[in-house]
Design an enzyme around this catalytic site. Structure first.
Site, PDB file in Angstrom:
ATOM      1  N   HIS A 110       1.000  -0.821  -0.046  1.00  0.00           N
ATOM      2  CA  HIS A 110       0.410  -0.049   0.069  1.00  0.00           C
ATOM      3  C   HIS A 110       0.652   1.352  -0.279  1.00  0.00           C
ATOM      4  O   HIS A 110       0.615   2.558   0.668  1.00  0.00           O
ATOM      5  CB  HIS A 110      -1.153   0.230   1.409  1.00  0.00           C
ATOM      6  CG  HIS A 110      -1.874  -0.311   0.769  1.00  0.00           C
ATOM      7  ND1 HIS A 110      -2.824  -1.066  -0.199  1.00  0.00           N
ATOM      8  CD2 HIS A 110      -2.668  -1.471   1.785  1.00  0.00           C
ATOM      9  CE1 HIS A 110      -3.757  -2.464   0.188  1.00  0.00           C
ATOM     10  NE2 HIS A 110      -3.363  -2.335   1.810  1.00  0.00           N
ATOM     11  N   HIS A 185      -9.664   2.380   0.294  1.00  0.00           N
ATOM     12  CA  HIS A 185      -9.832   1.330   1.133  1.00  0.00           C
ATOM     13  C   HIS A 185     -10.631   0.834   2.526  1.00  0.00           C
ATOM     14  O   HIS A 185     -10.539   0.582   3.875  1.00  0.00           O
ATOM     15  CB  HIS A 185      -8.523   1.151   1.761  1.00  0.00           C
ATOM     16  CG  HIS A 185      -7.620  -0.109   2.646  1.00  0.00           C
ATOM     17  ND1 HIS A 185      -8.681  -1.517   3.697  1.00  0.00           N
ATOM     18  CD2 HIS A 185      -7.244  -1.196   2.137  1.00  0.00           C
ATOM     19  CE1 HIS A 185      -8.286  -2.746   3.650  1.00  0.00           C
ATOM     20  NE2 HIS A 185      -6.540  -2.434   3.094  1.00  0.00           N
ATOM     21  N   GLU A 314     -11.562  -4.044  -2.298  1.00  0.00           N
ATOM     22  CA  GLU A 314     -10.470  -2.505  -3.396  1.00  0.00           C
ATOM     23  C   GLU A 314     -10.496  -3.458  -4.634  1.00  0.00           C
ATOM     24  O   GLU A 314      -9.863  -4.129  -4.806  1.00  0.00           O
ATOM     25  CB  GLU A 314      -8.894  -3.015  -2.236  1.00  0.00           C
ATOM     26  CG  GLU A 314      -9.615  -2.911  -0.816  1.00  0.00           C
ATOM     27  CD  GLU A 314      -8.157  -3.768  -0.516  1.00  0.00           C
ATOM     28  OE1 GLU A 314      -6.832  -3.447  -0.769  1.00  0.00           O
ATOM     29  OE2 GLU A 314      -8.187  -4.483   0.612  1.00  0.00           O
TER      30      GLU A 314
END
Length: 349
Positions: A110, A185, A314
């Site tokens: 991420h 997210h 996601e």
């Protein structure tokens, strides 16, 4: 339709703001300029009673608590520069080897230690009128930031309309070839956190998902969903699938949409009557059922988070895309901007 700006707290001497987008149907979406983060979505149930249906906090302090930092669930954040994992934090691009921070068991996750979800974004525009209300935020990511190549300018636009659609659009440009994969997210619980997600009916229109290694990082293979608990093509209760899975879903489902906007998933909670469709231009979706979310986390109003209390959808480019030959548009090039659109449509049964 309206938008309201309030104080969300401070990070040192920097003021953090919260923007509340409301439509005429009682739906509210709250977004902060820290991490371009969705802190809350409130939607009515079939009886008209509105509740929070996403994980988040009511002030900036919640995102800096020790419990939150130790668990790192990325509640509602805009994730980048590259969403999900990159194997061993390494990739080769145009003959140059790049080494990123290994912030997840040696893999890069991420965007690294200070990904886009941990940056202050600049509000470039917002408005509320008769038909839509929107908030637009921008971020500059410098060449070499988190060891990524290229100066990147990112824009994220959140739009709420009276069809109860939350539309998230991303654009980005770069002066060097670089991996870009952006997503939101948020964790959803259509019961309003009255119970776990087990009684949600989940439908995902995908025939296959990417095969991961022992740490869940795709290496190029695909697995068909047919005959597997992960087969959600015709819809099933989470309970039915989770009973057959050790740690639940963490599957990157592959879509055949050629970067065109299509409906890829639907979710229903019969008792509340709430339902949600997801449409996206992205080639796949990392679907996570929240097994590792800490039970120590809860909203200030008492909404309890934790294992199987919220699921993530996601939508983004292939995990480990810079290392996969068949990963579509994992690299963004100068003169060919990154573009992505995902719609969350809420309704009652």
């Amino acid at each position: 339709m309206k938008i309201e700006k309030t104080n969300f707290g401070n990070i040192g001497n920097e003021v953090v703001s919260l923007y509340s987008l409301s439509n005429d149907n009682g739906m509210v979406v709250k977004i902060t300029d820290y991490g371009a983060t969705i802190t809350a979505i409130l939607t009515p149930d079939s009886q008209g009673n509105s509740r929070e249906i996403t994980c988040g906090f009511d002030s900036i302090d919640g995102y800096f608590s020790e419990d939150y930092k130790n668990n790192a669930p990325y509640f509602g954040g805009t994730v980048g520069r590259f969403a999900s994992r990159i194997h061993d934090g390494k990739f080769e691009l145009e003959g140059t080897q790049h080494a990123l921070v290994g912030n997840d068991r040696g893999n890069h996750l991420h965007g690294g230690s200070q990904g886009f979800d941990k940056r202050m974004w600049k509000v470039s525009g917002f408005n509320g009128d008769d038909d839509v209300t929107y908030l637009e935020l921008t971020l500059f990511s410098a060449d070499g930031e988190e060891s990524y190549p290229g100066n990147v300018n990112v824009t994220t636009r959140f739009t709420l309309n009276n069809d109860n659609e939350l539309i998230i659009e991303y654009t980005a440009d770069t002066d060097k070839a670089t991996p870009i994969s952006l997503t939101n997210h948020s964790y959803f619980n259509l019961s309003g956190f009255k119970e776990t997600i087990h009684n949600h009916k989940a439908t995902v229109h995908a025939d296959a998902f990417l095969e991961g290694d022992d740490k869940g990082v795709p290496q190029g293979g695909r697995l068909e969903v047919s005959g597997d608990p992960s087969d959600l093509r015709t819809g099933k209760l989470f309970q039915e699938a989770l009973d057959q899975m050790e740690t639940g879903f963490e599957h990157y489902y592959v879509f055949d949409n050629n970067f065109e906007l299509k409906k890829v998933a639907s979710f229903e909670h019969a008792e509340s009557g709430r339902a949600m469709d997801i449409l996206t231009t992205e080639p796949g979706m990392l679907f996570y059922s929240g097994y590792f979310t800490s039970d120590a986390l809860k909203r200030e109003n008492g909404d309890q988070y934790g294992r199987y209390k919220g699921f993530c959808c996601e939508t983004h480019r292939y995990p480990n895309g810079p290392n996969l030959k068949d990963a579509p548009k994992a690299i963004t090039h100068p003169g060919d901007p990154y573009s992505s659109k995902t719609i969350y449509k809420f309704y009652t049964l």
